[in-house]
Design a protein around this motif. Structure first.
Motif, PDB file in Angstrom:
ATOM      1  N   GLY A  55      48.072  -0.805 -13.162  1.00 21.27           N
ATOM      2  CA  GLY A  55      47.709  -1.197 -11.968  1.00 21.27           C
ATOM      3  C   GLY A  55      48.370  -1.603 -10.807  1.00 21.27           C
ATOM      4  O   GLY A  55      49.756  -1.725 -11.197  1.00 21.27           O
ATOM      5  N   LEU A  56      48.828  -0.757  -9.974  1.00 19.57           N
ATOM      6  CA  LEU A  56      49.304  -1.761  -8.205  1.00 19.57           C
ATOM      7  C   LEU A  56      48.604  -2.807  -7.903  1.00 19.57           C
ATOM      8  O   LEU A  56      47.577  -2.367  -6.767  1.00 19.57           O
ATOM      9  N   LEU A  57      49.583  -3.693  -7.384  1.00 24.79           N
ATOM     10  CA  LEU A  57      48.614  -4.942  -5.907  1.00 24.79           C
ATOM     11  C   LEU A  57      49.790  -5.030  -5.042  1.00 24.79           C
ATOM     12  O   LEU A  57      50.484  -5.295  -5.897  1.00 24.79           O
ATOM     13  N   ALA A  58      49.527  -4.896  -3.989  1.00 24.32           N
ATOM     14  CA  ALA A  58      50.461  -5.604  -2.936  1.00 24.32           C
ATOM     15  C   ALA A  58      49.884  -6.902  -2.082  1.00 24.32           C
ATOM     16  O   ALA A  58      48.058  -6.666  -1.941  1.00 24.32           O
ATOM     17  N   GLY A  92      43.438   1.638 -10.607  1.00 24.83           N
ATOM     18  CA  GLY A  92      44.838   2.119 -11.504  1.00 24.83           C
ATOM     19  C   GLY A  92      44.617   2.650 -12.145  1.00 24.83           C
ATOM     20  O   GLY A  92      43.456   3.497 -11.844  1.00 24.83           O
ATOM     21  N   VAL A  93      45.422   3.559 -13.098  1.00 22.90           N
ATOM     22  CA  VAL A  93      45.454   4.594 -13.741  1.00 22.90           C
ATOM     23  C   VAL A  93      45.502   4.309 -15.269  1.00 22.90           C
ATOM     24  O   VAL A  93      46.003   3.629 -15.675  1.00 22.90           O
ATOM     25  N   ALA A 119      44.304   9.903 -18.445  1.00 19.05           N
ATOM     26  CA  ALA A 119      42.939  10.044 -19.054  1.00 19.05           C
ATOM     27  C   ALA A 119      42.353  10.316 -17.513  1.00 19.05           C
ATOM     28  O   ALA A 119      41.483  10.002 -17.519  1.00 19.05           O
ATOM     29  N   ARG A 120      42.622   8.819 -16.798  1.00 17.77           N
ATOM     30  CA  ARG A 120      42.227   8.804 -15.547  1.00 17.77           C
ATOM     31  C   ARG A 120      42.507   8.354 -14.160  1.00 17.77           C
ATOM     32  O   ARG A 120      43.746   7.558 -14.399  1.00 17.77           O
ATOM     33  N   TRP A 121      42.558   8.452 -13.113  1.00 18.10           N
ATOM     34  CA  TRP A 121      43.466   8.970 -12.028  1.00 18.10           C
ATOM     35  C   TRP A 121      43.040   7.499 -11.380  1.00 18.10           C
ATOM     36  O   TRP A 121      41.629   6.958 -11.266  1.00 18.10           O
ATOM     37  N   TRP A 122      43.301   7.558 -10.212  1.00 18.15           N
ATOM     38  CA  TRP A 122      42.725   5.451  -8.971  1.00 18.15           C
ATOM     39  C   TRP A 122      42.734   6.547  -9.167  1.00 18.15           C
ATOM     40  O   TRP A 122      41.930   7.417  -8.028  1.00 18.15           O
ATOM     41  N   ASP A 123      41.127   6.047  -8.336  1.00 18.04           N
ATOM     42  CA  ASP A 123      39.811   5.809  -7.230  1.00 18.04           C
ATOM     43  C   ASP A 123      38.973   4.583  -6.930  1.00 18.04           C
ATOM     44  O   ASP A 123      38.971   3.538  -7.360  1.00 18.04           O
ATOM     45  N   ARG A 134      47.079  -1.076  -5.154  1.00 19.87           N
ATOM     46  CA  ARG A 134      47.161   0.347  -4.711  1.00 19.87           C
ATOM     47  C   ARG A 134      47.747   1.745  -5.672  1.00 19.87           C
ATOM     48  O   ARG A 134      47.275   1.137  -6.913  1.00 19.87           O
ATOM     49  N   ASP A 135      47.875   3.431  -4.960  1.00 21.50           N
ATOM     50  CA  ASP A 135      48.252   3.926  -6.327  1.00 21.50           C
ATOM     51  C   ASP A 135      49.596   3.750  -7.050  1.00 21.50           C
ATOM     52  O   ASP A 135      50.084   3.912  -6.776  1.00 21.50           O
TER      53      ASP A 135
END
Length: 167
Positions: A129-132, A50-51, A34-38, A138-139
């Protein structure tokens, strides 16, 4: 010296291997974005960290990899589930009703939550979402294996048949 270097490289490769393993999809295929990572230009700027994946309310959400539940509960009135994966990555799902509890170990593909209402999309969606580390967003789609391209034959029309060998 060479033995020490080789040992260090093997240790590094073994520690990174789980983090580099392809993840399981959080929803069944096909994923519909629905919405890409930006990513934001700076850590505190506006962006989409996130996406958003279209999915119906009640959809079962799966752990994208093995790990441990970092957080399961409400944040700003929405259910949130955050899992710590190998290599220190953390993935987050919202809005959800978690089916696991904080500190619990999870396996890749395990159903860990159910999608609920309360999305910021026009229709129900999962924000993934993804987090380091603490602020390195991150994507999350980068966790998934890339599809293998396949070449398909073209349709040469109704008279298509074997192609003569000019020999």
């Amino acid at each position: 010296m060479t033995t020490l270097l080789l040992s260090l490289l093997l240790t590094l490769a073994q520690s990174l291997a789980p983090a580099l393993a392809p993840a399981v999809r959080p929803l069944p295929p096909p994923l519909s974005v629905a919405r890409w990572w930006d990513p934001p230009p700076t850590p505190y700027a506006a962006g989409h960290r996130g996406v958003d994946l279209w999915a119906p309310v009640g959809a079962e959400l799966r752990a994208v990899g093995p790990g441990r539940v970092h957080y399961a509960g409400p944040v700003a009135g929405r259910g949130v589930l955050s899992l710590t994966l190998p290599g220190g990555l953390r993935t987050t799902y919202e809005p959800v009703r978690p089916l696991v509890t904080e500190g619990e170990a999870v396996t890749a593909g395990q159903v860990v939550a159910v999608l609920t209402e309360g999305s910021h999309c026009a229709a129900p969606c999962l924000h993934w979402g993804l987090l380091a580390g603490e602020r390195d967003y991150r994507d999350p789609l980068s966790l998934l294996p890339r599809p293998t391209p396949r070449l398909l034959p073209t349709d040469a029309g109704p008279s298509s048949g074997p192609v003569p060998n000019p020999g």
